[in-house]
Design an enzyme around this catalytic site. Sequence first.
Site, PDB file in Angstrom:
ATOM      1  N   ASP A  50     -11.079 -76.503  61.860  1.00 19.27           N
ATOM      2  CA  ASP A  50     -12.332 -75.858  61.462  1.00 19.27           C
ATOM      3  C   ASP A  50     -13.483 -76.387  62.314  1.00 19.27           C
ATOM      4  O   ASP A  50     -13.912 -77.531  62.142  1.00 19.27           O
ATOM      5  CB  ASP A  50     -12.626 -76.132  59.980  1.00 19.27           C
ATOM      6  CG  ASP A  50     -13.910 -75.440  59.557  1.00 19.27           C
ATOM      7  OD1 ASP A  50     -13.885 -74.208  59.420  1.00 19.27           O
ATOM      8  OD2 ASP A  50     -14.953 -76.117  59.409  1.00 19.27           O
ATOM      9  N   TYR A  55     -21.741 -77.912  65.258  1.00 16.20           N
ATOM     10  CA  TYR A  55     -21.221 -79.286  65.337  1.00 16.20           C
ATOM     11  C   TYR A  55     -21.320 -79.865  66.752  1.00 16.20           C
ATOM     12  O   TYR A  55     -21.035 -81.040  66.956  1.00 16.20           O
ATOM     13  CB  TYR A  55     -19.764 -79.355  64.834  1.00 16.20           C
ATOM     14  CG  TYR A  55     -19.568 -78.807  63.437  1.00 16.20           C
ATOM     15  CD1 TYR A  55     -20.631 -78.684  62.553  1.00 16.20           C
ATOM     16  CD2 TYR A  55     -18.314 -78.387  62.993  1.00 16.20           C
ATOM     17  CE1 TYR A  55     -20.463 -78.157  61.285  1.00 16.20           C
ATOM     18  CE2 TYR A  55     -18.132 -77.866  61.721  1.00 16.20           C
ATOM     19  CZ  TYR A  55     -19.217 -77.746  60.875  1.00 16.20           C
ATOM     20  OH  TYR A  55     -19.037 -77.227  59.623  1.00 16.20           O
ATOM     21  N   LYS A  80     -17.952 -70.936  63.887  1.00 15.62           N
ATOM     22  CA  LYS A  80     -18.994 -70.305  63.057  1.00 15.62           C
ATOM     23  C   LYS A  80     -20.239 -70.064  63.902  1.00 15.62           C
ATOM     24  O   LYS A  80     -20.572 -70.896  64.750  1.00 15.62           O
ATOM     25  CB  LYS A  80     -19.370 -71.228  61.891  1.00 15.62           C
ATOM     26  CG  LYS A  80     -18.177 -71.848  61.183  1.00 15.62           C
ATOM     27  CD  LYS A  80     -18.590 -72.668  59.966  1.00 15.62           C
ATOM     28  CE  LYS A  80     -17.408 -73.457  59.436  1.00 15.62           C
ATOM     29  NZ  LYS A  80     -17.179 -74.747  60.127  1.00 15.62           N
ATOM     30  N   HIS A 113     -22.178 -68.939  59.649  1.00 19.06           N
ATOM     31  CA  HIS A 113     -22.252 -70.304  59.093  1.00 19.06           C
ATOM     32  C   HIS A 113     -23.079 -70.355  57.799  1.00 19.06           C
ATOM     33  O   HIS A 113     -22.642 -70.911  56.803  1.00 19.06           O
ATOM     34  CB  HIS A 113     -22.840 -71.262  60.139  1.00 19.06           C
ATOM     35  CG  HIS A 113     -22.417 -72.672  59.943  1.00 19.06           C
ATOM     36  ND1 HIS A 113     -22.103 -73.512  60.972  1.00 19.06           N
ATOM     37  CD2 HIS A 113     -22.247 -73.415  58.819  1.00 19.06           C
ATOM     38  CE1 HIS A 113     -21.748 -74.691  60.502  1.00 19.06           C
ATOM     39  NE2 HIS A 113     -21.836 -74.660  59.191  1.00 19.06           N
TER      40      HIS A 113
HETATM   41  N1  LIG Z   1     -19.649 -74.097  56.278  1.00 21.21           N
HETATM   42  C1  LIG Z   1     -20.457 -75.131  56.092  1.00 21.21           C
HETATM   43  O1  LIG Z   1     -21.671 -74.980  55.923  1.00 21.21           O
HETATM   44  C2  LIG Z   1     -19.883 -76.515  56.068  1.00 21.21           C
HETATM   45  C3  LIG Z   1     -20.644 -77.561  55.549  1.00 21.21           C
HETATM   46  C4  LIG Z   1     -20.084 -78.827  55.519  1.00 21.21           C
HETATM   47  C5  LIG Z   1     -18.794 -79.042  55.996  1.00 21.21           C
HETATM   48  N2  LIG Z   1     -18.069 -77.997  56.518  1.00 21.21           N
HETATM   49  C6  LIG Z   1     -16.709 -78.199  57.071  1.00 21.21           C
HETATM   50  O2  LIG Z   1     -15.952 -78.909  56.106  1.00 21.21           O
HETATM   51  C7  LIG Z   1     -15.430 -80.090  56.704  1.00 21.21           C
HETATM   52  C8  LIG Z   1     -15.275 -81.198  55.694  1.00 21.21           C
HETATM   53  O3  LIG Z   1     -16.486 -81.528  55.079  1.00 21.21           O
HETATM   54  P1  LIG Z   1     -17.300 -82.888  55.395  1.00 21.21           P
HETATM   55  O4  LIG Z   1     -16.954 -83.368  56.745  1.00 21.21           O
HETATM   56  O5  LIG Z   1     -18.699 -82.553  55.124  1.00 21.21           O
HETATM   57  O6  LIG Z   1     -16.824 -83.886  54.247  1.00 21.21           O
HETATM   58  P2  LIG Z   1     -15.419 -84.353  53.592  1.00 21.21           P
HETATM   59  O7  LIG Z   1     -14.272 -83.796  54.326  1.00 21.21           O
HETATM   60  O8  LIG Z   1     -15.534 -84.126  52.134  1.00 21.21           O
HETATM   61  O9  LIG Z   1     -15.486 -85.920  53.788  1.00 21.21           O
HETATM   62  C9  LIG Z   1     -15.453 -86.510  55.058  1.00 21.21           C
HETATM   63  C10 LIG Z   1     -15.750 -87.998  54.871  1.00 21.21           C
HETATM   64  O10 LIG Z   1     -14.736 -88.603  54.057  1.00 21.21           O
HETATM   65  C11 LIG Z   1     -14.049 -89.612  54.819  1.00 21.21           C
HETATM   66  N3  LIG Z   1     -12.618 -89.464  54.527  1.00 21.21           N
HETATM   67  C12 LIG Z   1     -11.740 -88.601  55.093  1.00 21.21           C
HETATM   68  N4  LIG Z   1     -10.509 -88.741  54.555  1.00 21.21           N
HETATM   69  C13 LIG Z   1     -10.614 -89.705  53.625  1.00 21.21           C
HETATM   70  C14 LIG Z   1      -9.683 -90.302  52.739  1.00 21.21           C
HETATM   71  N5  LIG Z   1      -8.416 -89.920  52.720  1.00 21.21           N
HETATM   72  N6  LIG Z   1     -10.131 -91.294  51.917  1.00 21.21           N
HETATM   73  C15 LIG Z   1     -11.428 -91.696  51.954  1.00 21.21           C
HETATM   74  N7  LIG Z   1     -12.359 -91.162  52.765  1.00 21.21           N
HETATM   75  C16 LIG Z   1     -11.945 -90.175  53.598  1.00 21.21           C
HETATM   76  C17 LIG Z   1     -14.384 -89.366  56.275  1.00 21.21           C
HETATM   77  O11 LIG Z   1     -14.438 -90.575  57.002  1.00 21.21           O
HETATM   78  P3  LIG Z   1     -13.488 -90.835  58.278  1.00 21.21           P
HETATM   79  O12 LIG Z   1     -13.773 -89.733  59.270  1.00 21.21           O
HETATM   80  O13 LIG Z   1     -13.932 -92.158  58.758  1.00 21.21           O
HETATM   81  O14 LIG Z   1     -12.070 -90.807  57.768  1.00 21.21           O
HETATM   82  C18 LIG Z   1     -15.785 -88.748  56.168  1.00 21.21           C
HETATM   83  O15 LIG Z   1     -16.763 -89.753  56.070  1.00 21.21           O
HETATM   84  C19 LIG Z   1     -16.440 -80.399  57.800  1.00 21.21           C
HETATM   85  O16 LIG Z   1     -15.962 -81.342  58.722  1.00 21.21           O
HETATM   86  C20 LIG Z   1     -16.664 -79.013  58.343  1.00 21.21           C
HETATM   87  O17 LIG Z   1     -15.594 -78.639  59.185  1.00 21.21           O
HETATM   88  C21 LIG Z   1     -18.597 -76.740  56.539  1.00 21.21           C
END
Ligand SMILES: NC(=O)c1ccc[n+]([C@@H]2O[C@H](COP(=O)([O-])OP(=O)(O)OC[C@H]3O[C@@H](n4cnc5c(N)ncnc54)[C@H](OP(=O)(O)O)[C@@H]3O)[C@@H](O)[C@H]2O)c1
Length: 276
Positions: A50, A55, A80, A113
């Site tokens: 994704d 980004y 996006k 997005h």
């Molecule tokens: N469409 C939109 O507007 C939108 C908005 C936000 C996000 N997104 C997408 O959704 C994806 C995921 O959301 P996000 O990056 O915001 O947050 P998330 O996936 O909920 O959390 C990521 C965080 O959790 C940590 N983490 C990952 N695996 C873990 C585990 N098994 N145990 C403990 N901590 C863990 C990561 O650190 P480490 O990297 O150090 O492991 C990072 O700090 C994004 O990367 C993006 O692709 C889309």
Amino acid sequence: MVANKENQLYTTLNNGKPMPLLGLGTYNMFGEVAINAVKIALETGYRLIDGAQMYANEKEVGEGIRRSGVPREEIFITTKIDNCNQGYEATLRSYEQSLKDLGIEKVDLLLIHWPIKGQREETWKALEKLYADELVGAIGTGNYLLPFLHELKNYASIIPAVNQIEFSPFLYLSEELDYCRKNQICLQCYTPLMRGQKHNHPAIVQIAQQYSRTPAQIILRWAVQQGLSTIPKSENPDRIRENFGIFNFELSEMDLNVLNNLNENFRIVDDPIDML
Ligand SMILES: NC(=O)c1ccc[n+]([C@@H]2O[C@H](COP(=O)([O-])OP(=O)(O)OC[C@H]3O[C@@H](n4cnc5c(N)ncnc54)[C@H](OP(=O)(O)O)[C@@H]3O)[C@@H](O)[C@H]2O)c1
């Protein structure tokens, strides 16, 4: 929902194309770290990446894909349209740039997005044009809460294949979920791990102990077992592998129900409703 030979779960989008339910999120990873995260994820078995223009790492995502050696046709790539690139012409132009940066000929899924005021209809029309010209595999929306989905119906010729919204046991948007299910839109959960902020919640800890799994694995399994797509981000090789380890156990109906009843309207990202 179907499983491939590694038991990874796939869904069939409303245009008949398969999409893995679990993907790697790529927000907030850069340079060699991003290249390596994508490469390791693909080596681990992930088949959905994704990405997004916003980004600022599409070149690195493309490089990670190439370095993994996994054939392009096995990988489902999302990008996006950034808020600053919305509108008809800008969407078309910026998509061309994304393809150059990623180093690929088309993406499997192109999303809006954010539902930017005054730009939603024109941006969607551009996505429909790209789809009609077979320049994208599928089109969808991001951050489309119910009012935006209702509005879209007034001008759309194509129903989105995917709606990517913030969604978790603690932000259980049942109206959006019902709407997506009724209209054959795959709901894709972003920020699914709530960036770690609810991993110590007693219900999560208790279920994790019961299944000898980690909190992250419980939260991710909860999504895919219900046919929801989920895209956890990690740049850490161990956690990338941990997050993929969700295809060899099942949560009971009772535990799914417990997790489906933890809603606190808990958001990490801004509420898209402010875009109305
Ligand atoms: N469409 C939109 O507007 C939108 C908005 C936000 C996000 N997104 C997408 O959704 C994806 C995921 O959301 P996000 O990056 O915001 O947050 P998330 O996936 O909920 O959390 C990521 C965080 O959790 C940590 N983490 C990952 N695996 C873990 C585990 N098994 N145990 C403990 N901590 C863990 C990561 O650190 P480490 O990297 O150090 O492991 C990072 O700090 C994004 O990367 C993006 O692709 C889309």
